[in-house]
Write a protein that holds these residues in place. Structure first.
Motif, PDB file in Angstrom:
ATOM      1  N   HIS A 193       0.839  -1.206   0.000  1.00 16.07           N
ATOM      2  CA  HIS A 193       0.000   0.000   0.000  1.00 16.07           C
ATOM      3  C   HIS A 193       0.876   1.259   0.000  1.00 16.07           C
ATOM      4  CE1 HIS A 193      -3.285   2.735   0.977  1.00 16.07           C
ATOM      5  NE2 HIS A 193      -2.626   3.126   2.054  1.00 16.07           N
ATOM      6  N   HIS A 194       1.932   1.264   0.831  1.00 17.03           N
ATOM      7  CA  HIS A 194       2.846   2.416   0.866  1.00 17.03           C
ATOM      8  C   HIS A 194       3.556   2.596  -0.475  1.00 17.03           C
ATOM      9  CE1 HIS A 194       2.728   3.888   5.004  1.00 17.03           C
ATOM     10  NE2 HIS A 194       2.607   2.628   5.411  1.00 17.03           N
ATOM     11  N   LEU A 195       3.938   1.494  -1.080  1.00 19.59           N
ATOM     12  CA  LEU A 195       4.603   1.574  -2.380  1.00 19.59           C
ATOM     13  C   LEU A 195       3.675   2.162  -3.437  1.00 19.59           C
ATOM     14  CD1 LEU A 195       6.378  -1.899  -2.262  1.00 19.59           C
ATOM     15  CD2 LEU A 195       7.518   0.332  -2.179  1.00 19.59           C
ATOM     16  N   PHE A 196       2.406   1.777  -3.357  1.00 25.50           N
ATOM     17  CA  PHE A 196       1.424   2.340  -4.295  1.00 25.50           C
ATOM     18  C   PHE A 196       1.263   3.844  -4.075  1.00 25.50           C
ATOM     19  CE2 PHE A 196      -1.148  -1.908  -4.565  1.00 25.50           C
ATOM     20  CZ  PHE A 196      -0.067  -2.499  -5.208  1.00 25.50           C
ATOM     21  N   GLN A 197       1.167   4.230  -2.802  1.00 25.20           N
ATOM     22  CA  GLN A 197       0.960   5.640  -2.489  1.00 25.20           C
ATOM     23  C   GLN A 197       2.154   6.492  -2.907  1.00 25.20           C
ATOM     24  OE1 GLN A 197      -2.061   6.890  -1.272  1.00 25.20           O
ATOM     25  NE2 GLN A 197      -2.648   4.768  -1.753  1.00 25.20           N
TER      26      GLN A 197
END
Length: 357
Positions: free
Chosen positions: A147-151
């Protein structure tokens, strides 16, 4: 907005069923290394009364953690209908890597994620393999990492797997050996643009690693002259139980409150399952934090009775079974808010409020 949503899931449940009666010939010792004189059938009956575990699944001697992780991954990729070459990250939560079935040697070089990428035949060298070593909460932490990588805009698709073969990491002279099992679960998590919030809505993680770090460790056998592996799961059950009840419901409540979702809007709570007594107690305590004494009958699905504690594989396997309508009457519907939560070695706790697209 950019949402992190699960677009496909898959799981691998080994065929080999180990029932409680299969432990009748075991010789158990206590924490002081003293042989337990009580008849084994009584030990097993007490174990089942507390944990509700009736049976668990083991892999065969030719199968490794990376094999079952790959099998679950293939099913998730097919379910999502994506090209495997589009995957930016392969994240594999595990605890021991591949374990030799005879010598119990732990092998995690190269990483399980690298082995899975190889076995999937992914050619894309921009697909990065990560192992997530985070105890039982590892798969959920893998989702949070993705999720952090996507954000950050550095990724759009991640394959997040939880896989373990704990049957090869137990001390056969420790009663807790009856808890652990093998299995794998996987999802494809994708970054999707939408004008409404769905997928991962809120999350949190905590780690208590002072005295708590000794609650789940590796150690030698309880039997002094045991000639097997020196790497065996050692769990201080009472400490884990007390810690989980004290910390898990409070963290889940914080995640729910931060999501601005009402407790009445939570349709399912998918908790990691070490034993049923602990899970029942955590769910009851969570609802009591909202001054609710009657817990909805179908809010907390259980698999521990038949599948045992498969560590990082428990929650993704449960998710997949429900998504495929293969776990009793449980099902997901669009717009449902669910909780994914876990506690384990570290001691680590995490939780996610996830909205079904």
């Amino acid at each position: 907005m950019i949402n992190s949503v699960i677009t496909g899931s898959g799981s691998f449940i080994p065929e080999k069923i180990i029932k409680n009666i299969d432990f009748l010939n075991y010789k158990f010792y206590d924490e002081q290394g003293i042989f337990i004189e009580k008849p084994v059938h009584e030990i097993i009956e007490k174990f089942q009364e507390i944990t509700e575990i009736e049976e668990r699944r083991y892999v065969d001697d030719k199968t490794f953690t990376s094999d079952i992780a790959t099998a679950a991954a293939e099913r998730a990729i097919a379910d999502a209908g994506i090209d495997k070459e589009e995957i930016d990250y392969v994240i594999v939560a595990n605890n021991y890597g591949d374990i030799d079935p005879v010598y119990r040697q732990v092998d995690n070089m190269p990483s399980v994620a690298t082995r899975v990428k190889n076995k999937l035949g992914i050619k894309n060298n921009r697909c990065r393999p990560y192992d997530m070593l985070f105890g039982c909460p590892g798969w959920i932490e893998g989702l949070i990492l993705a999720h952090h990588l996507f954000q950050s805009g550095t990724a759009k698709k991640a394959l997040v797997i939880g896989a373990d073969t704990l049957s090869r990491a137990v001390d056969p002279h420790d009663r807790t050996a009856m808890i652990f099992a093998d299995g794998a679960g996987a999802v494809i998590l994708e970054a999707k643009e939408s004008d409404k919030a769905e997928g991962i809505i809120s999350y949190d993680t905590i780690c208590d690693s002072l005295d708590e770090m000794t609650y789940l460790v590796n150690d030698k056998s309880l039997k002094e002259d045991y000639e097997g592996s020196q790497i065996n799961i050692k769990m201080r059950g009472r400490k884990v139980y007390e810690y989980a009840l004290r910390k898990v419901p409070a963290l889940i409540k914080r995640v729910i409150d931060n999501s601005e979702v009402e407790i009445s809007e939570i349709k399912k709570v998918l908790l990691h399952q070490a034993n049923a007594k602990m899970d029942h107690a955590m769910i009851e305590r969570l609802f009591k934090l909202y001054n609710i004494t009657e817990v909805p009958d179908d809010v907390a699905p259980m698999t521990v009775q038949k599948l045992g504690n498969s560590s990082v594989a428990t929650v993704p396997t449960m998710y997949d079974l429900i998504a495929k309508k293969q776990l009793g009457n449980h099902e997901f519907n669009s717009g449902d808010n669910i909780v994914l939560g876990s506690v384990g070695a570290g001691m680590n706790i995490n939780a996610i409020v996830y909205r079904i697209p």
